[in-house]
Design a protein around this motif. Structure first.
Motif, PDB file in Angstrom:
ATOM      1  N   GLU A  85      40.085  35.684  49.624  1.00 30.06           N
ATOM      2  CA  GLU A  85      38.743  36.273  49.531  1.00 30.06           C
ATOM      3  C   GLU A  85      38.467  36.807  48.122  1.00 30.06           C
ATOM      4  OE1 GLU A  85      38.538  39.189  52.523  1.00 30.06           O
ATOM      5  OE2 GLU A  85      38.682  37.788  54.212  1.00 30.06           O
ATOM      6  N   LEU A  86      39.477  37.342  47.497  1.00 31.60           N
ATOM      7  CA  LEU A  86      39.291  37.865  46.124  1.00 31.60           C
ATOM      8  C   LEU A  86      39.007  36.743  45.140  1.00 31.60           C
ATOM      9  CD1 LEU A  86      42.119  40.564  45.956  1.00 31.60           C
ATOM     10  CD2 LEU A  86      39.651  40.976  45.867  1.00 31.60           C
ATOM     11  N   ASN A  87      39.645  35.594  45.310  1.00 33.99           N
ATOM     12  CA  ASN A  87      39.376  34.472  44.392  1.00 33.99           C
ATOM     13  C   ASN A  87      37.925  34.051  44.495  1.00 33.99           C
ATOM     14  OD1 ASN A  87      41.989  34.330  43.395  1.00 33.99           O
ATOM     15  ND2 ASN A  87      42.707  33.056  45.106  1.00 33.99           N
ATOM     16  N   VAL A 103      31.732  36.610  40.584  1.00 28.92           N
ATOM     17  CA  VAL A 103      31.515  37.556  39.462  1.00 28.92           C
ATOM     18  C   VAL A 103      31.300  36.790  38.156  1.00 28.92           C
ATOM     19  CG1 VAL A 103      32.670  39.294  38.062  1.00 28.92           C
ATOM     20  CG2 VAL A 103      32.668  39.500  40.534  1.00 28.92           C
ATOM     21  N   GLN A 104      32.058  35.729  37.925  1.00 31.48           N
ATOM     22  CA  GLN A 104      31.886  34.942  36.694  1.00 31.48           C
ATOM     23  C   GLN A 104      30.479  34.350  36.606  1.00 31.48           C
ATOM     24  OE1 GLN A 104      35.091  32.129  36.756  1.00 31.48           O
ATOM     25  NE2 GLN A 104      36.645  33.670  36.110  1.00 31.48           N
ATOM     26  N   GLU A 105      30.028  33.841  37.725  1.00 31.02           N
ATOM     27  CA  GLU A 105      28.664  33.323  37.728  1.00 31.02           C
ATOM     28  C   GLU A 105      27.656  34.445  37.417  1.00 31.02           C
ATOM     29  OE1 GLU A 105      28.075  31.514  41.448  1.00 31.02           O
ATOM     30  OE2 GLU A 105      29.376  29.763  41.046  1.00 31.02           O
ATOM     31  N   LEU A 106      27.881  35.601  37.983  1.00 28.65           N
ATOM     32  CA  LEU A 106      26.967  36.734  37.686  1.00 28.65           C
ATOM     33  C   LEU A 106      27.005  37.142  36.217  1.00 28.65           C
ATOM     34  CD1 LEU A 106      27.631  38.978  40.821  1.00 28.65           C
ATOM     35  CD2 LEU A 106      25.514  37.790  40.250  1.00 28.65           C
ATOM     36  N   VAL A 107      28.196  37.039  35.590  1.00 27.35           N
ATOM     37  CA  VAL A 107      28.296  37.361  34.160  1.00 27.35           C
ATOM     38  C   VAL A 107      27.472  36.384  33.338  1.00 27.35           C
ATOM     39  CG1 VAL A 107      29.898  37.394  32.224  1.00 27.35           C
ATOM     40  CG2 VAL A 107      30.486  38.550  34.354  1.00 27.35           C
ATOM     41  N   LYS A 108      27.545  35.078  33.708  1.00 28.22           N
ATOM     42  CA  LYS A 108      26.736  34.093  32.985  1.00 28.22           C
ATOM     43  C   LYS A 108      25.252  34.401  33.126  1.00 28.22           C
ATOM     44  CE  LYS A 108      30.025  30.254  33.372  1.00 28.22           C
ATOM     45  NZ  LYS A 108      30.269  28.913  33.967  1.00 28.22           N
ATOM     46  N   GLN A 109      24.886  34.727  34.348  1.00 27.00           N
ATOM     47  CA  GLN A 109      23.475  35.088  34.564  1.00 27.00           C
ATOM     48  C   GLN A 109      23.076  36.335  33.745  1.00 27.00           C
ATOM     49  OE1 GLN A 109      22.903  35.568  38.750  1.00 27.00           O
ATOM     50  NE2 GLN A 109      23.255  33.374  39.246  1.00 27.00           N
ATOM     51  N   ASN A 135      32.658  47.392  41.723  1.00 30.73           N
ATOM     52  CA  ASN A 135      33.592  47.050  42.812  1.00 30.73           C
ATOM     53  C   ASN A 135      34.865  46.406  42.264  1.00 30.73           C
ATOM     54  OD1 ASN A 135      31.932  47.994  44.899  1.00 30.73           O
ATOM     55  ND2 ASN A 135      30.786  46.061  44.957  1.00 30.73           N
ATOM     56  N   LEU A 136      34.671  45.476  41.323  1.00 30.39           N
ATOM     57  CA  LEU A 136      35.817  44.790  40.740  1.00 30.39           C
ATOM     58  C   LEU A 136      36.715  45.753  39.983  1.00 30.39           C
ATOM     59  CD1 LEU A 136      37.212  42.076  40.216  1.00 30.39           C
ATOM     60  CD2 LEU A 136      35.762  41.814  38.210  1.00 30.39           C
ATOM     61  N   GLN A 137      36.090  46.560  39.220  1.00 28.03           N
ATOM     62  CA  GLN A 137      36.873  47.527  38.429  1.00 28.03           C
ATOM     63  C   GLN A 137      37.584  48.527  39.329  1.00 28.03           C
ATOM     64  OE1 GLN A 137      34.159  49.302  35.698  1.00 28.03           O
ATOM     65  NE2 GLN A 137      34.007  47.464  34.388  1.00 28.03           N
ATOM     66  N   SER A 138      36.924  48.919  40.406  1.00 29.47           N
ATOM     67  CA  SER A 138      37.580  49.880  41.308  1.00 29.47           C
ATOM     68  C   SER A 138      38.804  49.253  41.968  1.00 29.47           C
ATOM     69  CB  SER A 138      36.588  50.349  42.361  1.00 29.47           C
ATOM     70  OG  SER A 138      36.175  49.256  43.156  1.00 29.47           O
ATOM     71  N   MET A 139      38.680  48.011  42.334  1.00 25.15           N
ATOM     72  CA  MET A 139      39.823  47.337  42.939  1.00 25.15           C
ATOM     73  C   MET A 139      40.964  47.185  41.957  1.00 25.15           C
ATOM     74  SD  MET A 139      39.095  46.780  46.103  1.00 25.15           S
ATOM     75  CE  MET A 139      40.244  45.504  46.595  1.00 25.15           C
ATOM     76  N   GLU A 140      40.658  46.728  40.747  1.00 26.78           N
ATOM     77  CA  GLU A 140      41.708  46.543  39.747  1.00 26.78           C
ATOM     78  C   GLU A 140      42.318  47.882  39.333  1.00 26.78           C
ATOM     79  OE1 GLU A 140      39.904  44.450  36.586  1.00 26.78           O
ATOM     80  OE2 GLU A 140      40.009  42.493  37.583  1.00 26.78           O
ATOM     81  N   SER A 141      41.449  48.872  39.203  1.00 30.60           N
ATOM     82  CA  SER A 141      41.949  50.179  38.767  1.00 30.60           C
ATOM     83  C   SER A 141      42.849  50.815  39.812  1.00 30.60           C
ATOM     84  CB  SER A 141      40.781  51.116  38.457  1.00 30.60           C
ATOM     85  OG  SER A 141      40.010  51.334  39.620  1.00 30.60           O
ATOM     86  N   LYS A 142      42.506  50.605  41.085  1.00 30.92           N
ATOM     87  CA  LYS A 142      43.366  51.145  42.135  1.00 30.92           C
ATOM     88  C   LYS A 142      44.746  50.496  42.101  1.00 30.92           C
ATOM     89  CE  LYS A 142      39.809  52.495  45.452  1.00 30.92           C
ATOM     90  NZ  LYS A 142      39.199  52.201  46.765  1.00 30.92           N
ATOM     91  N   ALA A 143      44.790  49.174  41.792  1.00 32.79           N
ATOM     92  CA  ALA A 143      46.075  48.480  41.790  1.00 32.79           C
ATOM     93  C   ALA A 143      46.903  48.817  40.562  1.00 32.79           C
ATOM     94  CB  ALA A 143      45.842  46.965  41.869  1.00 32.79           C
ATOM     95  N   LYS A 144      46.241  48.862  39.421  1.00 26.40           N
ATOM     96  CA  LYS A 144      46.981  49.030  38.168  1.00 26.40           C
ATOM     97  C   LYS A 144      47.057  50.490  37.716  1.00 26.40           C
ATOM     98  CE  LYS A 144      45.561  44.497  36.478  1.00 26.40           C
ATOM     99  NZ  LYS A 144      44.821  43.771  35.437  1.00 26.40           N
TER     100      LYS A 144
END
Length: 1050
Positions: A359-361, A367-373, A764-773
């Protein structure tokens, strides 16, 4: 010769009319100075204060305290009158102490100063005595000659000539002029006049006394008393001057001798002083070395104290840090425990997350598509921003590049008190309409872009003008100027006050605010210059000092106009704005007229130059914002100006008319715009034409007295509002504008929605990564911090050990330096003792030398006094010898006179006998008898006169003996006198015998008849007695004449 008796009862010798000094030569100099200043022979100067008099005969009529108040002494003392008898002058008082002020020192603490005189009226006729009191209480530091004046009593009598109080007694010391006699006539007036020579005359008190009999009977001339006849001989002034010159020459010689001796002693003292200075220099050198050593010791002490203080501070800090780190370690250990528990929880969650990786992939791809937009939206956003700027400028051009705002000031207090009425109607001000009552009930309306009532403040005014300011940052030229008559508030609108800022300050504040908001995409460089157009000349108000360089307008190669040499002040923040603006305002030319006391007599122009750079595409722009405060636009007949103000008003009206011509040409879209007709329009050429934006504030007055000027200003503003600049006109269709606005708003809303979605996804992405790392990183960081803290603690311990070692070393150094300081102090004390001993020995030797010199001087003075006493004794002995010689000569003369009288009697008896014999015989005629009777006495008288002449010669010879002849000369003169006397008598007797024998030749025959003529002799006896008495009277007359001759010859 006896001493001279003067009118004041003092005996003066003819050789020394000035009394011989007793105390010192200084007293003699003071007496000569007093004599040169005092013109009245009865007066004298006394360098002391006023004291109570014990003499009951002296009656003090009045005492005026000059410059002071009245004062009455108790127990029947003196009453001091207030200063009411003056004519002119000023009062001067002091609180300083008067030295030797006598019994009443307060009279010398006040004085009358300046050009003045004193009048005393209603005095009974008679003789009076005037005393004047002086004190120098103003020029207390001198020098001499600062105050010199003359004093006159009754106008014709001068009592003081060139009086200099400071030269006589100095500062804050009293001086009296006493016993100045004055006679009051029937008018009962005493007038005392003070005449200035240098500076202003001054007097502290005036005392008027009744003249006593002793003062009235004083003689005003000098006499010489003769020691022989006690006669008083008056000395003429020329002879007195000669005698005084002789006495002064004598004392000058004495002074020269004493000065020579004083110079010798001064040389000896100088040599002693030189040796003393040499020793003092040596002492100073030793003292300098001592000071250096003490200074070094002090500096070392200070450094040691500083180091000790630093060590104490370090130790205190170490203790505090140690406590702090221990507390931190404890808190970190607790946090580590909590983090371990959190880590276990996170590891559990991570395992759960691993299960959800597919699901994360999918989410990452999304997210990459949103960055392009988002990147595409940023590009579109920049395009929209450029379009927004373009549309904003189009909107401004659609509104009209020259916008006109009307502002009306409130009525002044003076206008309200004068009963002025308001002629301006603000009912439709919100719609931009304005009404003015012209005459009666007629009303004229005007329409502008914005109308401000007197209640609107500076914030409301700038709120509408702020939109024009943003165009400067976008690269467009903008001009904002205030127009109107004097006193309508143009300067207040543009400049304002420190509490209520105007458009100028608020504009710069707004520029800095917007530039700060755009700092990520744009960089701005803002500079300010302040100019004024005064009498068609450009002046730089920020220039320091007077510059003779003339400023001219030049056109740059880029096409814009500028003034070379103008000071441009670069401003980095809002804090510098007010100082720059105040500097320019203070240098502006202002003046007064009938409309305003502080009227602006020039056009003040604030130029803000903005250099902008787009950080995204590198585009650079340079734009100008002109903020102009125009001078008053009123007519000349209303200001009633003349001279320089008339010239200023003419130049102001000329430049404003040139501005009106430019506005008219722009309104008519003329091919030629007359910008160069005035310096004002030439400077504003870049802002009044082309793609520039212009805003005009028209300032009006609500008073009915200014209706004409108000209508003129509003008509000019209406003409300006009708001008259209640039490619866009005012009357355009705004539908496209509305469409563009709608599209812009739609794009903005889409951008906002996409930005929000992107932000949520990123969060959301940053919160997930920040919680892990984050948890792993925090744990590692905490371990690293613990290691760092342990290392710091070890370092602190090592530093503490080093500091303790340094403290021990410094303490050792301190002990060594203290020992050196103690040795140095001992050496210094020994040197001081040696120097004191040397100084004492040298001072004792110098004192001994001085005492020897004083003894020598005293011996010389005693020797000179003994010589003068010997000379006086010799003179007295010579005078005694002269008196004795004169007495002896007078006794001889008396003896000779007696002998002559005896001989004369014998001759007379013989003559009587012969005469009787002739009468008895009658041998000769009566004519012969008469001849005999007339010739014989004359011959006898001639002999007597010759004897008196010889006596006179002997007396004159006696006076020559007083001059230097010896006793042999006296003996010779006596012998000659006796021989001459005997010869004279022999000659006279022989002649007499011859005459008698010639007349008695015939009767020689009858010698035996002698007894017959006896009765005739008895009859002739009374006649002979009468002749003898007449001869005695003649002899006495001769003696009196001789005595008078002797007196005058002496």
């Amino acid at each position: 010769m006896d001493p001279i008796q003067s009118n004041d009862g003092v005996q003066k010798y003819p050789q020394t009319l000035i009394s011989e000094p007793k105390d010192s030569l200084m007293q003699d100099a003071n007496e000569s100075l007093f004599d040169s200043m005092v013109c009245d022979s009865t007066s004298r100067l006394i360098p002391t204060g006023f004291t109570r008099s014990d003499n009951a005969d002296e009656e003090c009529l009045m005492f005026v305290n000059a410059g002071g108040d009245a004062f009455s002494e108790a127990a029947g003392g003196i009453t001091f009158l207030g200063d009411t008898y003056f004519d002119g002058g000023n009062i001067m008082r002091t609180n300083e102490q008067i030295v030797e002020g006598g019994d009443y020192p307060f009279i010398y603490q006040s004085a009358r100063l300046g050009s003045f005189c004193y009048r005393f009226d209603n005095l009974p006729p008679g003789d009076y005595v005037v005393d004047l009191h002086f004190a120098e209480i103003i020029n207390t530091n001198g020098p001499k000659g600062m105050r010199v004046f003359n004093v006159y009593i009754q106008d014709e009598k001068q009592v003081l000539s060139e009086l200099d109080i400071y030269a006589v007694v100095g500062a804050n010391k009293p001086l009296q002029l006493v016993d100045s006699r004055v006679s009051v006539k029937d008018d009962g007036l005493i007038l005392i006049r003070f005449e200035s020579i240098t500076g202003s005359p001054v007097v502290s008190g005036i005392c008027i006394r009744r003249a006593t009999k002793a003062l009235v009977s004083q003689v005003t001339s000098d006499y010489i008393k003769c020691s022989y006849c006690t006669a008083q001989i008056e000395i003429p002034s020329s002879q007195m001057k000669v005698m005084q010159a002789k006495s002064t020459a004598k004392y000058e010689n004495k002074i020269k001798e004493l000065t020579m001796q004083c110079e010798l002693k001064a040389k000896e003292c100088y040599e002693a002083w030189m040796s003393l200075t040499a020793t003092n220099e040596q002492l100073e050198a030793v003292q300098m070395e001592l000071d250096k050593v003490t200074f070094k010791s002090l500096t070392t002490d200070q450094t040691v104290e500083k180091q000790a203080e630093s060590l104490r501070n370090i130790s205190n800090r170490y203790e505090l840090d140690r406590k702090k780190w221990t507390e931190a370690i404890n808190s970190l250990q607790e946090k580590i425990k909590l983090m371990k528990s959190d880590y276990s929880k996170l590891s559990f969650e991570a395992h759960e997350c691993v299960d959800s990786i597919p699901e994360l992939n999918n989410m990452v791809f999304a997210v990459q598509e949103l960055v392009k937009q988002c990147e595409d939206l940023k590009v579109k956003y920049n395009e929209e921003m450029t379009k927004r700027k373009k549309l904003f400028n189009e909107v401004q051009e659609a509104k009209g590049n020259i916008r006109v705002f009307c502002r009306c000031r409130p009525l002044h207090k003076a206008e309200i008190s004068a009963g002025c009425n308001t002629v301006v109607d603000f009912d439709a001000a919100k719609d931009g309409c304005l009404g003015v009552l012209t005459s009666g009930s007629t009303k004229k309306s005007f329409r502008f872009d914005r109308v401000y009532t007197p209640k609107d403040d500076q914030v409301d005014v700038f709120a509408d003008a702020s939109s024009m300011v943003i165009s400067v940052l976008d690269g467009y030229n903008v001009c904002i100027f205030a127009y109107g008559q004097t006193g309508t508030g143009k300067t207040f609108t543009m400049e304002g006050t420190e509490q209520n800022r105007g458009v100028n300050y608020r504009t710069l504040e707004h520029l800095f605010k917007i530039s700060k908001e755009r700092s990520e995409t744009f960089s701005y460089d803002i500079s300010v210059s302040v100019l004024e157009v005064y009498n068609e000349q450009i002046r730089d108000l920020l220039a320091t000092g007077q510059t003779s360089k003339r400023l001219e307008i030049k056109q740059a190669f880029e096409g814009f106009h500028h003034v070379p040499g103008v000071v441009e002040a670069k401003i980095d923040n809002i804090n510098e704005v007010w100082n720059v603006l105040q500097t320019g305002i203070n240098a502006r030319a202002v003046g007064s007229n009938n409309l305003n006391e502080h009227s602006s007599r020039s056009h003040c122009m604030l130029c803000i130059t903005v250099k902008a750079k787009n950080l995204l595409n590198g585009e650079c722009t340079k734009s100008k914002l002109w903020l102009v405060d125009l001078a008053g636009s009123e007519r000349l007949d209303k200001t009633k100006a003349d001279g320089e103000r008339l010239k200023e008003a003419q130049n102001i009206n000329r430049s404003l008319s040139a501005l009106g011509d430019v506005i008219s040409a722009l309104a008519a879209k003329s091919s030629h715009i007359p910008y160069r007709n005035s310096k004002l329009t030439h400077l504003l050429q870049d802002s009044l034409g082309g793609d520039s934006k212009t805003l005009m504030f028209v300032q009006i007055s609500p008073s009915d007295q200014d209706v004409g000027e108000t209508l003129s200003s509003l008509n000019f503003a209406t003409r300006v509002r009708g001008v259209e600049l640039g490619p866009v006109k005012k009357q355009i269709d705004t539908s496209e504008l509305q469409k563009m606005k709608a599209m812009l708003e739609k794009a903005r809303s889409e951008c906002r929605i996409k930005d929000e979605s992107m932000r949520k996804l990123e969060e959301n992405l940053q919160s997930m990564e920040s919680k892990a790392k984050g948890k792993d990183q925090i744990y590692r960081n905490l371990q690293e911090k613990i290691k760092e803290l342990e290392g710091q603690i070890e370092l602190k311990k090592a530093m503490q050990n080093e500091s303790e070692k340094q403290i021990s070393q410094l303490s050792d150094k301190l002990r060594g330096k203290e020992e050196t300081c103690s040795t140095l102090q001992q050496k210094v004390k020994e040197l001081e003792k040696k120097m004191k001993e040397q100084l004492q020995s040298e001072s004792a030797s110098f004192q001994q030398k001085v005492w020897d010199l004083e003894k020598k001087l005293k011996d010389q003075m005693q020797a000179s006094e003994s010589e003068s006493a010997i000379l006086k004794d010799k003179i007295k002995e010579l005078e005694r010898n002269l008196k004795e010689q004169e007495q002896s000569s007078m006794s001889l003369l008396r003896q000779q006179m007696k002998e002559l009288e005896n001989r004369y009697r014998e001759r007379e008896q013989q003559w009587q006998q012969t005469h009787c014999f002739v009468d008895a015989v009658k041998a000769t005629p009566e004519v012969g008898k008469s001849c005999m009777s007339e010739e014989c006495p004359s011959e006898i008288e001639a002999g007597i006169l010759r004897c008196s002449n010889s006596v006179n010669r002997q007396i004159s010879q006696g006076s020559s003996l007083f001059k230097g002849n010896d006793s042999t000369h006296q003996i010779r003169s006596k012998r000659e006198f006796r021989s001459n006397d005997e010869n004279n008598f022999v000659m006279s007797s022989s002649l007499h015998d011859r005459k008698v024998t010639r007349k008695s030749d015939p009767p020689k025959i009858v010698r035996g008849g002698r007894p017959t003529p006896r009765p005739v002799i008895a009859n002739q006896a009374p006649v002979s007695h009468k002749r003898a008495s007449t001869s005695r009277d003649q002899v006495q007359g001769i003696r009196e004449r001789d005595s008078k001759k002797k007196i005058w010859s002496r």
